[in-house]
Design an enzyme around this catalytic site. Structure first.
Site, short mmCIF file in Angstrom:
data_model
loop_
_atom_site.label_atom_id
_atom_site.label_comp_id
_atom_site.label_asym_id
_atom_site.label_seq_id
_atom_site.Cartn_x
_atom_site.Cartn_y
_atom_site.Cartn_z
N CYS A 175 0.82 -1.22 0.00
CA CYS A 175 0.00 0.00 0.00
C CYS A 175 0.85 1.27 0.00
O CYS A 175 0.35 2.36 -0.26
CB CYS A 175 -0.91 -0.01 1.22
SG CYS A 175 -0.01 -0.22 2.76
N CYS A 274 -6.25 -39.46 21.90
CA CYS A 274 -5.12 -38.93 21.13
C CYS A 274 -4.01 -39.98 21.08
O CYS A 274 -3.91 -40.82 21.98
CB CYS A 274 -4.63 -37.65 21.80
SG CYS A 274 -3.14 -36.98 21.08
N CYS A 281 -12.96 -35.82 25.31
CA CYS A 281 -14.18 -35.68 24.53
C CYS A 281 -13.92 -34.67 23.42
O CYS A 281 -13.50 -33.54 23.69
CB CYS A 281 -15.32 -35.22 25.41
SG CYS A 281 -16.76 -34.70 24.45
N CYS A 284 -16.21 -31.26 23.72
CA CYS A 284 -16.00 -30.17 24.67
C CYS A 284 -14.55 -30.08 25.15
O CYS A 284 -14.20 -29.12 25.84
CB CYS A 284 -16.94 -30.31 25.85
SG CYS A 284 -16.70 -31.81 26.79
N HIS A 289 -16.18 -38.50 28.91
CA HIS A 289 -17.25 -38.49 29.90
C HIS A 289 -18.46 -39.31 29.48
O HIS A 289 -19.59 -39.01 29.87
CB HIS A 289 -17.67 -37.07 30.24
CG HIS A 289 -18.04 -36.25 29.04
ND1 HIS A 289 -19.10 -36.55 28.24
CD2 HIS A 289 -17.45 -35.15 28.49
CE1 HIS A 289 -19.18 -35.66 27.26
NE2 HIS A 289 -18.18 -34.81 27.38
N CYS A 294 -22.25 -33.86 26.24
CA CYS A 294 -21.54 -32.61 26.56
C CYS A 294 -22.40 -31.55 27.29
O CYS A 294 -21.95 -31.00 28.29
CB CYS A 294 -20.93 -31.99 25.31
SG CYS A 294 -19.67 -33.01 24.58
N CYS A 324 -19.30 -19.13 20.22
CA CYS A 324 -18.29 -20.19 20.15
C CYS A 324 -17.86 -20.68 21.52
O CYS A 324 -16.98 -21.53 21.62
CB CYS A 324 -17.09 -19.73 19.34
SG CYS A 324 -16.06 -18.53 20.19
N CYS A 334 -16.55 -0.72 27.95
CA CYS A 334 -17.69 -0.80 27.05
C CYS A 334 -18.29 -2.20 27.05
O CYS A 334 -17.57 -3.19 27.12
CB CYS A 334 -17.19 -0.43 25.66
SG CYS A 334 -18.40 -0.62 24.40
#
Lengths: 534, 232
Positions: A175, A274, A281, A284, A289, A294, A324, A334
């Site tokens: 730019c 893994c 889980c 989550c 569990h 969840c 999310c 604010c």
């Protein structure tokens, strides 16, 4: 610049459908590839309806041949290198298709959350518009790093005369907004180190949204920070993907891929393991569990943590993004919150979307008198419900503690095994039954623990009684086995003990499967009624 | 780093002092150049015209790579400014900050924020509601606030001076603030319910809560107000 005919161009796009999977699975089905985040519901249905059909959904050799039970899901672990490679493959593909620099292709892909199909569609429509939105600006004629005389940086107010040799090192992106290299370095390091920003580090000029590409960042910042920047960039790849999640185990750098959509989480428990050995889980990120789903686990954990100071602090100072669920700390005055991860804009006070605020029906400032009197009624009820809660919590906590004690037991078991090899004619392989028993026991206690969480939220009906019967049978089997394991080992009783422990282990395993499979079937059939809404 | 920060702030303060045309003043609160008070005149053709607005400015350690912290010292009746604390909702003070912005340009942005409120992105919900329901009535209140809070020569007053001192200064000038007008209510509306025998402050609280202002008055029945006053 482009010598590609239109025909070739379209051919290339068709190719992308075949090469969709960046990880190179031998997919028979085009859509189940790794890169496509927005896989259709149809595909998810297909996976859910038939877990057993491994070959169909994921390719070939990645997952063992045994058929999955109805409470199991498919998954695969990925290393950082393979994630980097997957990104590179996507970037190269887009770069060659559009005939652009790979750094620009990377910015475009990141802007679209790695949704290549959508990028291609939008880019075909109007490349200029997409470039502008994503912060890509093509002008190779301008040199980027330059040593200049007679230059004054608008940020630090130093000029060339202050520098040795009367020349100042400066940097400008495509730019053309030029500032001194030192200021750019401070700026990038602030963004990367302090704010954790990576894919949207922009030109310093006000309102110029040009994104600084990876190579330029590498030229300017310290190597340590560049490493951090690259880690953050890789993280966004997994974060942006709905089918990937980082393994939450400490020091584990693997990510797990699993194709269970968020919408299914109230019916499916995506327990994964893994490659580092950590079971968790996928939905989550908590420890595995099953059989509880969840949403109720989340309710339960929140309830259980109410007493802890950390939980108090978090609830006093943070909220979860309504979109999310990232935990967000308020650091300014604010109430207009913008989630750094998903960019969702919401109100801190009422958690509603910000778009609804400032209209005439804005009412998150008003205390509702009615809910005040309701609150007093609930207070009386809460005393009764506290006792109910404690009933379930004590059993939940007890299994957790027992599982910890099982680990001690395992230490003793190893010793027992050595003893047994010495004191009897049994071989090493024949004493393995004890290790197997302890492993099974721990696994079952974890399952039992979560059945109490689930039971707490189940509304009382005939189905609940069936659930509790299964729970009772599993619990009894677990306690019987546990008792056997604590018995002292005597030479004469070994064959007898071995027989009993092996039988009980098989039985307890069977009971766990019944428990899990029955709850999974219940979820599929919509058999479970909850006493809460989520 | 800290040397660069000091050099830059000092130059910015000097620039502001040399530039009389903009009307923007910057003064030190104590000896440190990192805690300042900025003052600017209310923009013309706005309800803030004629007022002088003081802003508390804190220059953070990471300046200019971290945003300056600003809040109004002078009370302002504006959708994007908290009528209680003076906190400001402005993107460039948060994620849209860039190092190219200066004390002066930020103060000028604040000034143009006064001209063009963003009621759909409010800091003060009550004020925003007032703004959206009756623009003329809102402006009347904003002008009243400008008159009683921003008209004096309070510039460069230390931000910690308590409100009593400000009130005292106003009394000296013979301006007496009416809580009904401060809340953006019409005196006749307040008197109407006071005449029924309710306490004046309670009436003001309830009317404020029900947004009994401008065009919205016809949406709120007298019964509703009386019920609220009786706590029903």
């Amino acid at each position: 610049m482009s010598d590609m005919s239109d025909e070739n161009f379209y051919d290339d796009i068709e190719d992308t459908m075949d090469e969709d999977s960046a990880y190179g699975y031998d997919d028979e089905r085009e859509e189940s590839g790794f890169g496509g985040n927005t896989d259709s519901d149809e595909e998810e249905e297909a996976i859910l309806d038939d877990y057993g059909d491994v070959d169909d959904a994921f390719g070939t050799n990645d997952i063992g041949k045994e058929r999955l039970k109805n409470w199991q899901v498919e998954f695969k672990s990925h290393s950082v290198e393979s994630i980097v490679q997957a990104q590179k493959k996507e970037i190269d593909h887009v770069a060659s298709m559009f005939m652009i620099k790979d750094t620009d292709a990377a910015i475009l892909l990141r802007h679209f959350g790695w949704n290549k199909e959508r990028l291609i569609e939008r880019y075909m429509d109007s490349p200029e518009k997409v470039n502008l939105e994503a912060g890509v600006h093509e002008d190779p004629s301008r040199p980027r790093l330059q040593k200049l005389a007679n230059f004054t940086c608008e940020i630090c107010y130093l000029s060339s005369e202050d520098s040795p040799g009367g020349k100042m090192e400066t940097l400008a992106l495509a730019c053309g907004h030029r500032y001194c290299k030192d200021c750019y370095q401070h700026y990038m390091e602030q963004k990367i180190q302090e704010e954790g920003e990576s894919r949207r580090v922009q030109c310093m000029k006000e309102k110029c949204n040009l994104v600084i590409d990876e190579k330029t960042v590498g030229m300017v910042v310290k190597p340590r920070i560049f490493e951090r920047y690259k880690t953050l960039l890789n993280r966004t790849y997994v974060d942006d993907s709905s089918t990937m999640r980082w393994c939450p185990a400490p020091n584990c750098e693997l990510a797990v891929e699993c194709h269970v959509s968020v919408k299914k989480l109230d019916k499916v428990v995506p327990s994964v393991r893994c490659d580092c050995g950590h079971p968790f889980c996928f939905g989550c990120g908590n420890a595995a569990h099953a059989p509880a789903v969840c949403p109720i686990v989340k309710l339960w954990l929140k309830k259980c943590e109410d007493d802890s100071e950390t939980a108090n602090w978090i609830s006093a100072n943070t909220k979860e993004c309504p979109k999310c669920n990232s935990t967000i700390e308020k650091n300014g005055g604010c109430n207009h919150m913008t989630c750094r991860k998903c960019k969702h804009e919401w109100c801190w006070i009422c958690s509603g979307p910000w778009s609804e605020h400032g209209n005439s029906w804005y009412n998150c400032n008003r205390f509702d008198e009615k809910s005040g009197s309701d609150a007093r009624d609930t207070q009386a009820k809460s005393r009764a419900s506290l006792e109910r809660y404690l009933h379930y919590f004590n059993r939940f906590a007890n299994h957790e503690q027992s599982a910890r004690l099982d680990r001690d037991l395992y230490g003793r078991t190893e010793k027992k095994m050595e003893e047994m090899q010495l004191t009897s004619e049994l071989t090493w392989i024949e004493v393995q039954f004890l290790k197997k028993a302890v492993d099974t026991l721990t696994e079952c206690r974890m399952t039992l623990k979560w059945t109490y969480c689930m039971a707490y939220y189940l509304a009382k009906d005939n189905m609940t009684e069936l659930f509790e019967d299964n729970q009772r049978d599993l619990e009894k089997a677990v306690e019987d086995l546990s008792e056997q394991l604590e018995k002292p080992i005597e030479r004469d009783s070994i064959p007898d003990l071995r027989q009993r422990v092996t039988d009980l282990t098989v039985y307890v395993q069977k009971r766990r499967e019944i428990m899990l499979s029955d709850t999974a079937t219940g979820f599929e059939e919509g058999r479970w009624r909850w006493n809460v809404t989520f | 780093m800290s040397e660069a920060r000091l050099r830059r702030v000092n130059k910015e303060i000097a620039d502001c002092q040399n530039d009389k045309a903009s009307g923007i003043l910057i003064a030190l609160v104590d000896d440190s150049p990192f805690h300042l008070v900025g003052t600017f005149p209310g923009p013309e053709n706005s309800p803030y015209e004629g007022g002088n607005f003081d802003v508390d400015i804190v220059v953070p350690d990471g300046y200019p790579f971290q945003p300056i912290k600003m809040k109004f010292i002078t009370k302002v009746y504006h959708p994007n400014v908290s009528s209680q604390s003076g906190a400001i909702c402005l993107d460039i003070l948060k994620d849209q900050w860039t190092p190219i912005l200066t004390l002066k340009s930020t103060l000028m942005s604040l000034r143009s924020l006064l001209c063009s409120p963003e009621p759909n992105d409010p800091q003060d919900a009550e004020v925003a509601k007032h703004y959206l329901s009756d623009r003329a009535d809102f402006e009347r209140t904003a002008r009243y606030w400008t008159e009683i809070y921003a008209n004096g020569s309070e510039s460069a007053r230390p931000p910690n001076a308590d409100d009593d001192a400000a009130a005292l200064a106003r009394r000296k000038k013979g301006v007496k603030e009416d809580p009904a007008l401060v809340a953006g209510l019409k005196l006749e509306h307040v008197e109407q319910f006071v005449n029924m025998g309710f306490e004046r402050n309670a009436v003001i609280d309830v009317l404020k809560r029900l947004n009994y202002r401008g065009a919205n008055v016809r949406n709120v029945t007298d019964d509703r107000v009386v019920n609220e006053l009786l706590g029903i």
